[in-house]
Design a protein around this motif. Sequence first.
Motif, PDB file in Angstrom:
ATOM      1  N   GLY A 141       0.839  -1.342   0.026  1.00 47.34           N
ATOM      2  CA  GLY A 141      -0.145  -0.098  -0.247  1.00 47.34           C
ATOM      3  C   GLY A 141       0.823   1.268   0.038  1.00 47.34           C
ATOM      4  N   TYR A 142       0.327   2.371  -0.438  1.00 48.01           N
ATOM      5  CA  TYR A 142       1.127   3.614  -0.499  1.00 48.01           C
ATOM      6  C   TYR A 142       1.649   3.981   0.856  1.00 48.01           C
ATOM      7  CZ  TYR A 142      -1.494   4.361  -5.102  1.00 48.01           C
ATOM      8  OH  TYR A 142      -1.878   4.218  -6.366  1.00 48.01           O
ATOM      9  N   GLY A 143       1.248   3.719   2.114  1.00 45.88           N
ATOM     10  CA  GLY A 143       1.679   3.899   3.112  1.00 45.88           C
ATOM     11  C   GLY A 143       2.806   3.377   3.556  1.00 45.88           C
ATOM     12  N   LEU A 144       3.083   1.993   2.756  1.00 47.39           N
ATOM     13  CA  LEU A 144       4.400   1.282   3.272  1.00 47.39           C
ATOM     14  C   LEU A 144       5.384   1.733   2.128  1.00 47.39           C
ATOM     15  CD1 LEU A 144       2.791  -2.116   3.943  1.00 47.39           C
ATOM     16  CD2 LEU A 144       3.588  -0.292   5.703  1.00 47.39           C
ATOM     17  N   ALA A 145       5.035   1.663   0.752  1.00 49.53           N
ATOM     18  CA  ALA A 145       6.003   1.998  -0.495  1.00 49.53           C
ATOM     19  C   ALA A 145       4.850   2.050  -1.548  1.00 49.53           C
ATOM     20  CB  ALA A 145       7.033   0.904  -0.534  1.00 49.53           C
ATOM     21  N   VAL A 146       5.146   3.198  -2.490  1.00 47.85           N
ATOM     22  CA  VAL A 146       4.459   3.193  -3.557  1.00 47.85           C
ATOM     23  C   VAL A 146       5.020   2.460  -4.696  1.00 47.85           C
ATOM     24  CG1 VAL A 146       3.784   5.626  -3.187  1.00 47.85           C
ATOM     25  CG2 VAL A 146       6.006   5.407  -4.239  1.00 47.85           C
ATOM     26  N   PRO A 147       4.551   2.331  -5.828  1.00 47.14           N
ATOM     27  CA  PRO A 147       5.374   1.641  -6.641  1.00 47.14           C
ATOM     28  C   PRO A 147       6.628   2.304  -7.338  1.00 47.14           C
ATOM     29  CG  PRO A 147       2.819   1.635  -7.143  1.00 47.14           C
ATOM     30  CD  PRO A 147       2.968   2.651  -5.962  1.00 47.14           C
ATOM     31  N   LEU A 148       7.517   1.657  -7.367  1.00 52.85           N
ATOM     32  CA  LEU A 148       8.909   1.959  -7.675  1.00 52.85           C
ATOM     33  C   LEU A 148       9.334   1.666  -9.150  1.00 52.85           C
ATOM     34  CD1 LEU A 148      10.513   1.471  -4.316  1.00 52.85           C
ATOM     35  CD2 LEU A 148       9.555   3.851  -5.230  1.00 52.85           C
ATOM     36  N   THR A 149      10.365   2.431  -9.878  1.00 54.31           N
ATOM     37  CA  THR A 149      11.198   1.665 -10.983  1.00 54.31           C
ATOM     38  C   THR A 149      11.737   0.531 -10.458  1.00 54.31           C
ATOM     39  OG1 THR A 149      13.147   3.225 -10.748  1.00 54.31           O
ATOM     40  CG2 THR A 149      11.133   4.168 -12.017  1.00 54.31           C
ATOM     41  N   TRP A 150      12.270  -0.187 -11.402  1.00 52.68           N
ATOM     42  CA  TRP A 150      13.152  -1.472 -10.776  1.00 52.68           C
ATOM     43  C   TRP A 150      14.335  -0.746 -10.264  1.00 52.68           C
ATOM     44  CZ3 TRP A 150      12.534  -6.090  -9.625  1.00 52.68           C
ATOM     45  CH2 TRP A 150      14.004  -7.040  -9.585  1.00 52.68           C
ATOM     46  N   ASP A 151      14.977   0.248 -10.919  1.00 52.92           N
ATOM     47  CA  ASP A 151      16.309   0.459 -10.446  1.00 52.92           C
ATOM     48  C   ASP A 151      16.152   1.133  -8.826  1.00 52.92           C
ATOM     49  OD1 ASP A 151      17.696  -0.244 -12.327  1.00 52.92           O
ATOM     50  OD2 ASP A 151      17.794   1.665 -13.404  1.00 52.92           O
ATOM     51  N   ASP A 152      15.001   1.795  -8.605  1.00 54.46           N
ATOM     52  CA  ASP A 152      14.674   2.255  -7.353  1.00 54.46           C
ATOM     53  C   ASP A 152      14.391   1.111  -6.345  1.00 54.46           C
ATOM     54  OD1 ASP A 152      15.232   4.863  -8.153  1.00 54.46           O
ATOM     55  OD2 ASP A 152      13.130   5.646  -8.510  1.00 54.46           O
ATOM     56  N   LEU A 153      13.737   0.061  -6.877  1.00 50.11           N
ATOM     57  CA  LEU A 153      13.523  -0.810  -5.971  1.00 50.11           C
ATOM     58  C   LEU A 153      14.611  -1.621  -5.575  1.00 50.11           C
ATOM     59  CD1 LEU A 153      10.747  -2.717  -4.972  1.00 50.11           C
ATOM     60  CD2 LEU A 153      11.797  -4.070  -6.793  1.00 50.11           C
ATOM     61  N   LEU A 154      15.510  -1.823  -6.243  1.00 51.37           N
ATOM     62  CA  LEU A 154      16.764  -2.202  -5.898  1.00 51.37           C
ATOM     63  C   LEU A 154      17.411  -1.259  -5.042  1.00 51.37           C
ATOM     64  CD1 LEU A 154      18.288  -3.845  -9.431  1.00 51.37           C
ATOM     65  CD2 LEU A 154      17.061  -4.852  -7.699  1.00 51.37           C
ATOM     66  N   ARG A 155      17.653  -0.317  -5.359  1.00 54.72           N
ATOM     67  CA  ARG A 155      18.301   0.616  -4.431  1.00 54.72           C
ATOM     68  C   ARG A 155      17.878   0.590  -3.109  1.00 54.72           C
ATOM     69  NH1 ARG A 155      18.153   5.406  -7.809  1.00 54.72           N
ATOM     70  NH2 ARG A 155      18.773   4.083  -9.441  1.00 54.72           N
ATOM     71  N   LYS A 156      16.521   0.711  -3.203  1.00 55.68           N
ATOM     72  CA  LYS A 156      15.910   1.038  -1.758  1.00 55.68           C
ATOM     73  C   LYS A 156      15.933  -0.346  -0.822  1.00 55.68           C
ATOM     74  CE  LYS A 156      12.654   3.767   0.496  1.00 55.68           C
ATOM     75  NZ  LYS A 156      11.197   4.343   0.444  1.00 55.68           N
ATOM     76  N   TYR A 157      15.563  -1.443  -1.504  1.00 59.01           N
ATOM     77  CA  TYR A 157      15.284  -2.687  -0.731  1.00 59.01           C
ATOM     78  C   TYR A 157      16.243  -3.607  -0.952  1.00 59.01           C
ATOM     79  CZ  TYR A 157      11.138  -0.252   0.317  1.00 59.01           C
ATOM     80  OH  TYR A 157      10.126   0.776   0.624  1.00 59.01           O
ATOM     81  N   ARG A 158      17.130  -3.778  -1.937  1.00 56.87           N
ATOM     82  CA  ARG A 158      18.057  -4.845  -2.156  1.00 56.87           C
ATOM     83  C   ARG A 158      19.268  -4.409  -1.454  1.00 56.87           C
ATOM     84  NH1 ARG A 158      21.043  -6.755  -7.536  1.00 56.87           N
ATOM     85  NH2 ARG A 158      21.822  -4.903  -7.266  1.00 56.87           N
ATOM     86  N   ASP A 159      19.852  -3.131  -2.009  1.00 55.99           N
ATOM     87  CA  ASP A 159      21.218  -2.509  -1.925  1.00 55.99           C
ATOM     88  C   ASP A 159      21.160  -2.021  -0.198  1.00 55.99           C
ATOM     89  OD1 ASP A 159      21.565  -3.631  -4.393  1.00 55.99           O
ATOM     90  OD2 ASP A 159      21.633  -1.623  -5.388  1.00 55.99           O
ATOM     91  N   THR A 160      20.035  -1.277  -0.070  1.00 53.89           N
ATOM     92  CA  THR A 160      20.351  -0.815   1.463  1.00 53.89           C
ATOM     93  C   THR A 160      19.857  -1.493   2.503  1.00 53.89           C
ATOM     94  OG1 THR A 160      18.473   0.733   0.721  1.00 53.89           O
ATOM     95  CG2 THR A 160      20.698   1.442   0.306  1.00 53.89           C
ATOM     96  N   GLN A 161      18.716  -2.355   2.052  1.00 54.85           N
ATOM     97  CA  GLN A 161      17.953  -2.972   3.285  1.00 54.85           C
ATOM     98  C   GLN A 161      17.790  -2.347   4.554  1.00 54.85           C
ATOM     99  OE1 GLN A 161      20.880  -6.367   3.910  1.00 54.85           O
ATOM    100  NE2 GLN A 161      20.064  -7.466   2.052  1.00 54.85           N
ATOM    101  N   PRO A 162      16.653  -1.358   4.521  1.00 52.25           N
ATOM    102  CA  PRO A 162      16.362  -0.617   5.533  1.00 52.25           C
ATOM    103  C   PRO A 162      15.729  -1.632   6.809  1.00 52.25           C
ATOM    104  CG  PRO A 162      14.525  -0.659   4.028  1.00 52.25           C
ATOM    105  CD  PRO A 162      15.429  -1.303   3.251  1.00 52.25           C
TER     106      PRO A 162
END
Length: 285
Positions: A256-277
């Motif tokens: 849902g938008y409150g957790l995360a909005v749809p992202l480009t593939w590159d942004d998805l990688l950067r935000k969730y694969r590479d930095t693992q919040p």
Amino acid sequence: SVKRSGRSQVRRYHAQQDSVTERDQVLSRDLGQAIARQELHLVYQPIFVLDTGQVVKAEALLRWTHRELGRISPAEFIPIAERSGLIMDLGRWVLVEACRHAREWPEIKLSVNVSAVQLLRADFVQTLQEILAAGGVSPKQLELELTETALIYDDDCAAQAVLKLRELGVCVTMDDFGSGYSNLMRLQSMQISGLKVDRSITAELVAGPTRQFAEAVTQAAVTICLSLDIELTIEGIETPAHLEAVRSLGCQFGQGYGLAVPLTWDDLLRKYRDTQPAPAQALTP
Ligand code: C2E
Ligand code: MG
Ligand code: MG
Ligand code: MG
């Protein structure tokens, strides 16, 4: 006078109808060129494990930027593509593109929306198998989302296709639960591997006159999924109150938008694969 304004209302009504039809025709015509003109792209909405805040899946959502009309919603152009048959080419493009991305992050599962029109083609499973093989992607990394309408066809064809997909190792989810007619028996008879509760239900979970009912529907979904041992995803988590509500009801996955909005593939990688919040950070709407 009343008469005159009445007539102009009629005229306005007709003009609106004409323009809708005209727009449909323009979109239908130009959609045929959209792939070649590189006007399509996929965005990915992260799907979270609600307990841990981990991103384990992402839903691929198709985007079309028309060169003159700008962004067109899939809610508008997918039905047009289904009517004209163009959905076959679009759907294929989506699967190929999702597989190309999937290879770059083998630990995430990608969830792709598939139209009933695609599913009911006799060669769908074969084609999908070829796309996976060509992309070097394991069927286990793919999940297909089918709308209730695809699954209520009292048609052996849909059931056969789903069974073949499951044998192949592809997960199959029933999308938009609670927004229309659901044939819940199909969850078991078709070996569906997951259920997604529509955001219209989530929206009612907080306040609203139908809150109790929305809670009951969500609770029922939790119970059904537990007893069938299938996955449950809640869509449309927009606020901390939604998150709190679905967590307390014991829901497994959420987006849902409150957790995360749809992202480009590159942004998805950067935000969730590479930095693992940190989980807590990921799940603070
Ligand atoms: P869907 O499969 O139910 O996808 C969820 C829709 O809800 C997406 O809209 C998403 O952006 C939106 N959404 C996610 N979180 C929230 C939220 O918190 N609040 C609200 N209000 N909306 C939220 P989108 O991308 O506009 O897609 C609309 C529909 O178009 C999809 O509904 C799906 O049925 C269809 N669609 C999208 N991409 C494809 C595709 O590649 N193939 C097919 N066949 N259909 C697609
Ligand atoms: Mg979906
Ligand atoms: Mg959905
Ligand atoms: Mg929906």
